[in-house]
Enzyme design. Structure first.
Site, PDB file in Angstrom:
ATOM      1  N   TYR A  36      -2.404 -10.248  16.461  1.00  0.00           N
ATOM      2  CA  TYR A  36      -3.395 -11.333  15.751  1.00  0.00           C
ATOM      3  C   TYR A  36      -4.557 -11.517  16.212  1.00  0.00           C
ATOM      4  N   GLU A  93       8.170 -15.103  12.720  1.00  0.00           N
ATOM      5  CA  GLU A  93       8.399 -14.045  13.085  1.00  0.00           C
ATOM      6  C   GLU A  93       9.415 -13.752  14.679  1.00  0.00           C
ATOM      7  N   TYR A 134      16.312  -5.600   2.443  1.00  0.00           N
ATOM      8  CA  TYR A 134      15.658  -4.206   2.585  1.00  0.00           C
ATOM      9  C   TYR A 134      15.685  -3.841   3.885  1.00  0.00           C
ATOM     10  N   GLN A 148       9.769   0.381   2.548  1.00  0.00           N
ATOM     11  CA  GLN A 148      10.868  -0.733   2.488  1.00  0.00           C
ATOM     12  C   GLN A 148      11.670  -0.073   1.461  1.00  0.00           C
ATOM     13  N   SER A 150      15.515  -1.496  -0.476  1.00  0.00           N
ATOM     14  CA  SER A 150      16.462  -2.422  -0.720  1.00  0.00           C
ATOM     15  C   SER A 150      17.662  -1.640  -0.307  1.00  0.00           C
ATOM     16  N   GLY A 153      14.352  -1.435  -9.805  1.00  0.00           N
ATOM     17  CA  GLY A 153      14.398  -2.604  -9.449  1.00  0.00           C
ATOM     18  C   GLY A 153      16.007  -3.187  -9.422  1.00  0.00           C
ATOM     19  N   THR A 213      18.437  -2.029  -7.503  1.00  0.00           N
ATOM     20  CA  THR A 213      18.773  -1.480  -5.969  1.00  0.00           C
ATOM     21  C   THR A 213      19.518  -2.854  -5.544  1.00  0.00           C
ATOM     22  N   PRO A 214      18.643  -3.818  -5.412  1.00  0.00           N
ATOM     23  CA  PRO A 214      19.159  -5.456  -4.774  1.00  0.00           C
ATOM     24  C   PRO A 214      20.063  -5.755  -5.417  1.00  0.00           C
ATOM     25  N   PHE A 268       8.364  -4.677  -5.465  1.00  0.00           N
ATOM     26  CA  PHE A 268       8.613  -3.312  -4.679  1.00  0.00           C
ATOM     27  C   PHE A 268       7.041  -3.007  -4.223  1.00  0.00           C
TER      28      PHE A 268
HETATM   29  C1  LIG Z   1      10.777  -5.268  -0.483  1.00  0.00           C
HETATM   30  C2  LIG Z   1      10.745  -3.771  -0.925  1.00  0.00           C
HETATM   31  C3  LIG Z   1      11.931  -3.191  -1.544  1.00  0.00           C
HETATM   32  C4  LIG Z   1      11.744  -1.741  -1.962  1.00  0.00           C
HETATM   33  N1  LIG Z   1      12.801  -1.300  -2.239  1.00  0.00           N
HETATM   34  C5  LIG Z   1      12.918  -0.172  -3.021  1.00  0.00           C
HETATM   35  C6  LIG Z   1      14.032   0.809  -3.378  1.00  0.00           C
HETATM   36  O1  LIG Z   1      15.048   0.143  -3.318  1.00  0.00           O
HETATM   37  N2  LIG Z   1      13.963   1.863  -3.949  1.00  0.00           N
HETATM   38  C7  LIG Z   1      12.747   2.529  -4.253  1.00  0.00           C
HETATM   39  O2  LIG Z   1      12.622   3.867  -4.745  1.00  0.00           O
HETATM   40  N3  LIG Z   1      11.488   1.812  -3.859  1.00  0.00           N
HETATM   41  C8  LIG Z   1      11.411   0.582  -3.208  1.00  0.00           C
HETATM   42  N4  LIG Z   1      10.344   0.045  -2.685  1.00  0.00           N
HETATM   43  C9  LIG Z   1       9.124   0.687  -2.825  1.00  0.00           C
HETATM   44  C10 LIG Z   1       9.087   1.578  -1.856  1.00  0.00           C
HETATM   45  O3  LIG Z   1       8.662   0.933  -0.487  1.00  0.00           O
HETATM   46  C11 LIG Z   1       7.566   2.524  -1.853  1.00  0.00           C
HETATM   47  O4  LIG Z   1       6.802   1.718  -2.166  1.00  0.00           O
HETATM   48  C12 LIG Z   1       7.819   3.743  -2.803  1.00  0.00           C
HETATM   49  O5  LIG Z   1       9.039   4.455  -2.379  1.00  0.00           O
HETATM   50  C13 LIG Z   1       6.554   4.533  -3.129  1.00  0.00           C
HETATM   51  O6  LIG Z   1       6.299   5.211  -1.734  1.00  0.00           O
HETATM   52  P1  LIG Z   1       5.613   6.492  -1.678  1.00  0.00           P
HETATM   53  O7  LIG Z   1       5.161   6.628  -0.272  1.00  0.00           O
HETATM   54  O8  LIG Z   1       6.364   7.428  -2.367  1.00  0.00           O
HETATM   55  O9  LIG Z   1       4.405   6.300  -2.691  1.00  0.00           O
HETATM   56  P2  LIG Z   1       2.907   6.054  -2.073  1.00  0.00           P
HETATM   57  O10 LIG Z   1       2.158   7.447  -1.277  1.00  0.00           O
HETATM   58  O11 LIG Z   1       2.732   4.948  -1.160  1.00  0.00           O
HETATM   59  O12 LIG Z   1       2.023   5.647  -3.238  1.00  0.00           O
HETATM   60  C14 LIG Z   1       2.278   4.277  -4.045  1.00  0.00           C
HETATM   61  C15 LIG Z   1       1.450   4.365  -5.150  1.00  0.00           C
HETATM   62  O13 LIG Z   1       0.219   4.229  -4.993  1.00  0.00           O
HETATM   63  C16 LIG Z   1      -0.483   5.192  -5.738  1.00  0.00           C
HETATM   64  N5  LIG Z   1      -1.589   5.816  -4.821  1.00  0.00           N
HETATM   65  C17 LIG Z   1      -1.124   6.604  -3.754  1.00  0.00           C
HETATM   66  N6  LIG Z   1      -2.696   7.186  -3.421  1.00  0.00           N
HETATM   67  C18 LIG Z   1      -3.230   6.614  -4.291  1.00  0.00           C
HETATM   68  C19 LIG Z   1      -4.934   6.572  -4.248  1.00  0.00           C
HETATM   69  N7  LIG Z   1      -5.598   7.471  -3.486  1.00  0.00           N
HETATM   70  N8  LIG Z   1      -5.539   5.994  -5.365  1.00  0.00           N
HETATM   71  C20 LIG Z   1      -4.877   5.149  -6.094  1.00  0.00           C
HETATM   72  N9  LIG Z   1      -3.449   5.249  -6.044  1.00  0.00           N
HETATM   73  C21 LIG Z   1      -2.693   5.750  -4.973  1.00  0.00           C
HETATM   74  C22 LIG Z   1       0.778   6.393  -5.873  1.00  0.00           C
HETATM   75  O14 LIG Z   1       0.325   7.232  -7.188  1.00  0.00           O
HETATM   76  C23 LIG Z   1       1.884   5.443  -6.334  1.00  0.00           C
HETATM   77  O15 LIG Z   1       2.030   4.895  -7.635  1.00  0.00           O
HETATM   78  C24 LIG Z   1      10.494  -1.302  -2.305  1.00  0.00           C
HETATM   79  C25 LIG Z   1       9.160  -1.961  -1.762  1.00  0.00           C
HETATM   80  C26 LIG Z   1       9.336  -3.212  -1.214  1.00  0.00           C
HETATM   81  C27 LIG Z   1       8.295  -3.898  -0.619  1.00  0.00           C
HETATM   82  C1  HEM Z   2      -2.930 -14.602   9.805  1.00  0.00           C
HETATM   83  C2  HEM Z   2      -2.926 -13.331   9.709  1.00  0.00           C
HETATM   84  C3  HEM Z   2      -2.049 -12.276   8.946  1.00  0.00           C
HETATM   85  C4  HEM Z   2      -2.115 -12.548   7.359  1.00  0.00           C
HETATM   86  C5  HEM Z   2      -2.424 -13.815   6.722  1.00  0.00           C
HETATM   87  C6  HEM Z   2      -1.467 -11.336   6.971  1.00  0.00           C
HETATM   88  C7  HEM Z   2      -0.984 -11.255   5.572  1.00  0.00           C
HETATM   89  C8  HEM Z   2      -0.142 -10.231   5.108  1.00  0.00           C
HETATM   90  C9  HEM Z   2       0.320 -10.199   3.729  1.00  0.00           C
HETATM   91  C10 HEM Z   2      -0.114 -11.070   2.631  1.00  0.00           C
HETATM   92  C11 HEM Z   2       1.341  -8.999   3.741  1.00  0.00           C
HETATM   93  C12 HEM Z   2       2.023  -8.507   2.375  1.00  0.00           C
HETATM   94  C13 HEM Z   2       3.293  -8.958   2.476  1.00  0.00           C
HETATM   95  C14 HEM Z   2       3.869  -8.598   1.170  1.00  0.00           C
HETATM   96  O1  HEM Z   2       3.696  -9.308   0.096  1.00  0.00           O
HETATM   97  O2  HEM Z   2       4.693  -7.701   1.270  1.00  0.00           O
HETATM   98  C15 HEM Z   2       0.979  -8.368   4.914  1.00  0.00           C
HETATM   99  C16 HEM Z   2       1.838  -7.237   5.528  1.00  0.00           C
HETATM  100  C17 HEM Z   2       1.579  -6.437   6.325  1.00  0.00           C
HETATM  101  N1  HEM Z   2       0.792  -6.980   7.708  1.00  0.00           N
HETATM  102 FE1  HEM Z   2      -0.133  -8.740   7.695  1.00  0.00          FE
HETATM  103  N2  HEM Z   2      -1.031 -10.528   7.755  1.00  0.00           N
HETATM  104  C18 HEM Z   2      -1.820 -10.988   8.812  1.00  0.00           C
HETATM  105  C19 HEM Z   2      -1.553 -10.413  10.368  1.00  0.00           C
HETATM  106  C20 HEM Z   2      -1.286  -9.005  10.578  1.00  0.00           C
HETATM  107  C21 HEM Z   2      -1.506  -8.559  11.773  1.00  0.00           C
HETATM  108  C22 HEM Z   2      -1.788  -9.157  13.079  1.00  0.00           C
HETATM  109  C23 HEM Z   2      -0.907  -7.265  11.659  1.00  0.00           C
HETATM  110  C24 HEM Z   2      -0.958  -6.114  12.716  1.00  0.00           C
HETATM  111  C25 HEM Z   2      -2.023  -5.252  12.770  1.00  0.00           C
HETATM  112  C26 HEM Z   2      -0.621  -7.027  10.226  1.00  0.00           C
HETATM  113  C27 HEM Z   2      -0.177  -5.842   9.597  1.00  0.00           C
HETATM  114  C28 HEM Z   2       0.549  -5.960   8.269  1.00  0.00           C
HETATM  115  C29 HEM Z   2       1.441  -4.615   7.872  1.00  0.00           C
HETATM  116  C30 HEM Z   2       1.420  -3.352   8.594  1.00  0.00           C
HETATM  117  C31 HEM Z   2       1.899  -5.125   6.811  1.00  0.00           C
HETATM  118  C32 HEM Z   2       2.610  -4.182   5.937  1.00  0.00           C
HETATM  119  C33 HEM Z   2       2.004  -4.114   4.516  1.00  0.00           C
HETATM  120  C34 HEM Z   2       1.625  -2.774   4.137  1.00  0.00           C
HETATM  121  O3  HEM Z   2       1.120  -1.963   5.031  1.00  0.00           O
HETATM  122  O4  HEM Z   2       1.362  -2.311   2.944  1.00  0.00           O
HETATM  123  N3  HEM Z   2      -0.747  -8.218   9.696  1.00  0.00           N
HETATM  124  N4  HEM Z   2       0.456  -9.271   5.998  1.00  0.00           N
END
Ligand SMILES: Cc1cc2nc3c(=O)[nH]c(=O)nc-3n(C[C@H](O)[C@H](O)[C@H](O)COP(=O)(O)OP(=O)(O)OC[C@H]3O[C@@H](n4cnc5c(N)ncnc54)[C@H](O)[C@@H]3O)c2cc1C
Ligand code: HEM
Length: 393
Positions: A98, A140, A193, A209, A211, A272, A274-275, A385
């Site tokens: 943080y 946390e 998840y 992630q 689910s 969507g 899965t959960p 997701f």
């Molecule tokens: C709480 C939660 C639960 C989930 N549960 C499931 C589940 O049950 N099953 C499931 O299949 N998924 C689930 N997901 C989604 C999953 O976590 C991933 O996000 C998904 O599998 C896509 O990941 P990826 O690495 O294959 O795609 P990524 O490489 O991360 O790409 C994701 C999207 O971003 C776009 N993108 C990538 N690079 C670029 C770029 N350079 N410019 C513009 N766009 C870009 C891609 O085209 C794609 O549409 C869940 C997500 C969350 C947050």
């Molecule tokens: C007050 C401080 C912070 C705020 C307000 C914040 C806010 C957020 C929010 C809004 C998300 C998306 C949650 C969701 O909807 O899925 C997220 C995810 C995340 N945060 Fe933070 N965060 C904070 C601090 C941090 C710190 C200290 C770290 C570590 C370097 C961190 C790393 C991440 C990572 C790795 C994710 C996962 C999402 C991804 O990579 O796509 N965050 N945070």
């Protein structure tokens, strides 16, 4: 609690900060990743960085937090922090990070707003940041204990063996996994998840992630849809085979089926479901007599994953009905179930608690229909997701 002096300054500067927040978060991440490239490689989701959704999510959450504090300075908006805290614990954020985020976020604020950031303004926003950070750290810490996630990343990630891999549809694969370290499978709530950490060909460790879609006898099941151009989903489909080891964090997530005996509505679209399948599975295995209404939308029968599970689980429950909508049904299909999910032909029992999961337009439409049907907003829960963009669905 936000001090009266800071509240005044935050109120006066919120429009300027709000207008510049997109720019601020972009520069923040550029600075953070320039100083710590490992964070982009091995911690943050680089897909969400590339498509901009994580930047929007961070900006939106800070603006929403500041607005909530101004509306009620004595209340800590814990509910809105729960989603972030669950995600943070699931990917292994440590308290000392943080300070690192603070350093780069405030440097970005000064870079964008320049001289407008007087010492008074900086102090007020500093207070907002630490109120939010301390609240997150407190939630946390509690979650790490509850989920036995451990403070050390070495305790977070556990190896699992893939015992079965099953092709649900052309694009969806399920993995049934068992702990490889001999310890029992962790507790989970239906709807939660797991984070999956994968080593990609360039050596990066990316986290996504998934689910839980069920599980039995000391095993967990998750199901992955291959996204076009998706790094991790494509990698899992192409390389994760039966007998392989995969690293998972313990089950987390603030959207799960609450215990009780009131009616439940489970609405999903596409992957969507899965959960929802996990929730139905839980209701069926616990012999629930709750009234359950399942609603699902998909393109057609072939793209509908867990079609058989939905039928079988619904049949096991004495008070359950399922309503499936196909946009382009194959063969004979009722006209009132053709097209997008439409709740006007579905009876929503009084006192229903609803769980929704699917793309944003689906969430917006179904939530609107539920509110119209008289379900109070507090009884509508949704999972997304991707990063929650705080659009208030
Ligand atoms: C709480 C939660 C639960 C989930 N549960 C499931 C589940 O049950 N099953 C499931 O299949 N998924 C689930 N997901 C989604 C999953 O976590 C991933 O996000 C998904 O599998 C896509 O990941 P990826 O690495 O294959 O795609 P990524 O490489 O991360 O790409 C994701 C999207 O971003 C776009 N993108 C990538 N690079 C670029 C770029 N350079 N410019 C513009 N766009 C870009 C891609 O085209 C794609 O549409 C869940 C997500 C969350 C947050
Ligand atoms: C007050 C401080 C912070 C705020 C307000 C914040 C806010 C957020 C929010 C809004 C998300 C998306 C949650 C969701 O909807 O899925 C997220 C995810 C995340 N945060 Fe933070 N965060 C904070 C601090 C941090 C710190 C200290 C770290 C570590 C370097 C961190 C790393 C991440 C990572 C790795 C994710 C996962 C999402 C991804 O990579 O796509 N965050 N945070």
């Amino acid at each position: 609690m936000l001090s009266a002096k800071s509240a005044e300054v935050v109120e006066a500067t919120l429009p300027a900060v709000g207008a510049a927040i997109g720019d601020i978060t972009s520069r923040f991440y550029d600075r953070l990743f320039a100083a710590h490239p490992d964070l982009l490689r091995d911690l943050f989701n680089r897909g969400n960085q590339a498509n901009g959704t994580q930047r929007q999510a961070l900006a939106g959450s800070i603006a929403a937090f500041a607005s909530a504090l101004l509306a009620d300075p004595d209340q800590r908006p814990d509910a809105m922090l729960a989603r972030i805290a669950h995600k943070h614990v699931s990917v292994g954020i440590a308290d000392d990070q943080y300070q690192v985020v603070h350093e780069h976020l405030f440097a970005a604020i000064v870079e964008v707003l320049g001289e407008a950031v007087t010492p008074e303004v900086a102090a007020a926003w500093d207070e907002v940041y630490w109120l939010m950070a301390n609240a997150l750290m407190a939630v946390e810490a509690r979650l790490r204990v509850e989920a036995a996630a451990g403070g050390d990343p070495a305790d977070l990630w556990r190896p699992y063996t893939v015992v079965t891999r099953y092709q649900e549809t052309e694009t969806v694969t399920s993995y049934l996994v068992r702990p490889a370290d001999g310890r029992p499978v962790p507790a989970s709530r239906p709807g939660q998840y797991v984070s999956v950490r994968t080593e990609l060909p360039d050596g990066a460790h990316q986290i996504r992630q998934y689910s839980l879609s069920g599980g039995a006898d000391g095993a967990l099941r998750f199901s992955v849809k291959r996204e076009p151009g998706g790094e991790v989903s494509g990698h899992l489909h192409d390389h994760l085979a039966t007998g392989d080891t995969v690293e998972l964090a313990p089950p987390l997530g603030d959207v799960f089926l609450a215990e009780g005996d009131g009616p439940v509505l489970l609405a999903s679209a596409g992957i969507g479901n899965t959960p929802m399948i996990a929730m139905l599975d839980h209701l069926a295995t616990t012999g629930s007599t709750r009234q359950v209404v399942s609603v699902h939308g998909d393109r057609d029968q072939l793209s509908h994953a867990f079609r058989a599970d939905l039928e079988q689980l619904t049949a096991k429950l004495p008070n359950a009905t399922a309503h499936v909508f196909y946009e382009q049904p194959l063969g004979e299909w009722p006209a009132e179930r053709t097209g997008l999910v439409d709740l006007s032909t579905v009876t929503v029992p009084a006192g229903t608690t609803a769980y929704l999961c699917g793309p944003l337009p689906f969430l917006r439409a179904v939530r609107g229909q539920l509110l119209e049907a008289g379900v109070p907003a507090r009884d509508v829960h949704y999972e997304v997701f991707g990063p929650d963009l705080w659009l208030g669905v």
